[in-house]
Design an enzyme around this catalytic site. Structure first.
Site, short mmCIF file in Angstrom:
data_model
loop_
_atom_site.label_atom_id
_atom_site.label_comp_id
_atom_site.label_asym_id
_atom_site.label_seq_id
_atom_site.Cartn_x
_atom_site.Cartn_y
_atom_site.Cartn_z
N THR A 56 -8.74 3.64 -31.73
CA THR A 56 -9.33 4.85 -31.16
C THR A 56 -10.24 5.55 -32.15
O THR A 56 -11.20 6.20 -31.76
CB THR A 56 -8.18 5.78 -30.71
OG1 THR A 56 -7.51 5.13 -29.63
CG2 THR A 56 -8.68 7.13 -30.24
N THR B 240 -3.72 3.09 -33.31
CA THR B 240 -2.40 3.67 -33.56
C THR B 240 -1.26 2.86 -32.93
O THR B 240 -0.12 2.94 -33.37
CB THR B 240 -2.31 5.12 -33.03
OG1 THR B 240 -2.53 5.10 -31.61
CG2 THR B 240 -3.31 6.03 -33.71
N ASP B 241 -1.57 2.07 -31.88
CA ASP B 241 -0.50 1.45 -31.10
C ASP B 241 0.38 0.49 -31.90
O ASP B 241 1.60 0.48 -31.73
CB ASP B 241 -1.08 0.73 -29.88
CG ASP B 241 -1.55 1.69 -28.80
OD1 ASP B 241 -1.26 2.90 -28.92
OD2 ASP B 241 -2.21 1.25 -27.85
N1 ASP Z 1 -4.96 1.71 -27.92
C1 ASP Z 1 -5.50 2.29 -29.14
C2 ASP Z 1 -5.29 1.28 -30.26
O1 ASP Z 1 -4.17 1.14 -30.69
C3 ASP Z 1 -4.80 3.56 -29.43
C4 ASP Z 1 -5.23 4.26 -30.69
O2 ASP Z 1 -5.87 3.76 -31.59
O3 ASP Z 1 -4.87 5.46 -30.77
O4 ASP Z 1 -6.21 0.65 -30.70
#
Ligand code: ASP
Length: 324
Positions: free
Chosen positions: A15, A95-96
């Site tokens: 993200t 973040t995932d």
């Molecule tokens: N779906 C995204 C990822 O993990 C979520 C994020 O980065 O916050 O790439």
């Protein structure tokens, strides 16, 4: 005048590199669109803190990261850390699955130089996007002698976490990350780094020579879940499985025959918990070869088991999992 620190930035997507159609959109955007240079362009003042060498390794939503990406990332980070001209490495990531990639890099990259992951909960196009500030914090941490020798760290939302302990704990909001009970947390202020400790950093470096990691699955054991899940994983030829049981790793009676069959077939099994915090200890009423996840959540117990198996030392898992 002292030499300016040199920091290598490795972008992998997420993200922090995501874009949406409108500044108010914090869901429904596309992750992993922008490359490393575009991330740096968001805050030209970064160049006053460190000389940055930027590269884009992947452009992925981290839901699509797999063990092959962990290996490629760790090999690249090791090469950068081995470069005498580089003082620290920053990795931008989604973040995932950040907690798994960061733990893998922590256990496999052998260096005293800071290796710092960062991420964002809002896409780069959002009002008050958190990515530029998180990237600034990560560069500060990577450039500061106070953070040397602590293994792989995660700098996000004004805090620094040990990669071993950090977990995404909320699906939304800037305060999405935390660490388990008694885990090490610091501050992204180089003058007051806080309480971080290095546990087992680089101790599985031998695994970086592997062409691929052994297959290990995680099974979530809901009330009444069928033990046929474990039979299916055994049938797939997986080397191991992490079983996320209820409570303190409480094994339902119905699962015991499937566990015995899997152990008998040579699989390595880890008893973990679905509960977000607290250790899973050894239970003498269960087979001695059923390992306990300690204070590792199922996702990290899987990383540790894959690395222990890659190094041909399943019992090594127990050292990595032992609670703080
Ligand atoms: N779906 C995204 C990822 O993990 C979520 C994020 O980065 O916050 O790439």
């Amino acid at each position: 005048m002292p030499r300016q620190p040199v920091i290598a930035l490795v972008a992998t997507g997420g993200t922090i590199a995501g874009t949406a159609d409108t500044p108010g959109a914090v869901t429904g955007y596309t992750a992993g669109v922008l490359g490393a240079e575009a991330l740096l362009a968001a805050f030209p003042g970064l160049g006053e803190i460190a000389a940055l060498r930027a590269e884009t390794l992947f452009s992925l939503d981290s839901k699509d990261m797999a063990p092959a990406h962990w290996l490629a990332l760790a090999q690249r980070v090791q090469a950068l850390a081995d470069d005498p001209a580089v003082d620290g490495v920053v990795i931008t990531h989604g973040t995932d699955t950040l907690e798994e990639s960061a733990f893998f890099v922590h256990l496999t990259v052998a260096t005293a130089k800071p290796v710092v992951f960062t991420a964002a909960m809002r896409p780069a196009t959002a009002l008050s996007a958190d990515g530029p500030m998180n990237l600034l914090a990560a560069v500060r941490v990577a450039a500061a002698p106070a953070f040397h020798g602590l293994g792989t760290l995660v700098a996000i939302n004004d805090r620094v976490y040990a990669a071993r302990d950090v977990q995404k704990q909320r699906t939304h909001g800037l305060d999405a990350f935390g660490a388990g009970e008694g885990a090490a947390v610091g501050r992204s202020d180089p003058a007051r780094p806080g309480l971080l400790v290095n546990r087992d950093g680089g101790s599985c470096a031998a695994a970086l020579a592997s062409a691929a990691l052994p297959a290990v699955e995680v099974l979530y054991v809901a009330a009444g879940a069928s033990p046929a899940l474990l039979d299916a994983v055994r049938g797939s030829g997986a080397a191991g499985a992490v079983l996320a049981f209820p409570g303190n790793g409480s094994v339902p009676e119905a699962w015991k025959p499937a566990i015995d069959a899997a152990l008998h077939a040579g699989m390595v099994l880890v008893r973990a918990s679905r509960v977000p915090a607290g250790p899973v200890g050894h239970d003498t009423r269960l087979p001695a070869s059923l390992l306990s996840a300690g204070d590792l959540p199922p996702s990290k117990a899987r990383v540790a088991l894959m690395l222990a198996l890659a190094c041909d030392r399943p019992q090594r898992f127990c050292t990595l999992a032992a609670p703080h």
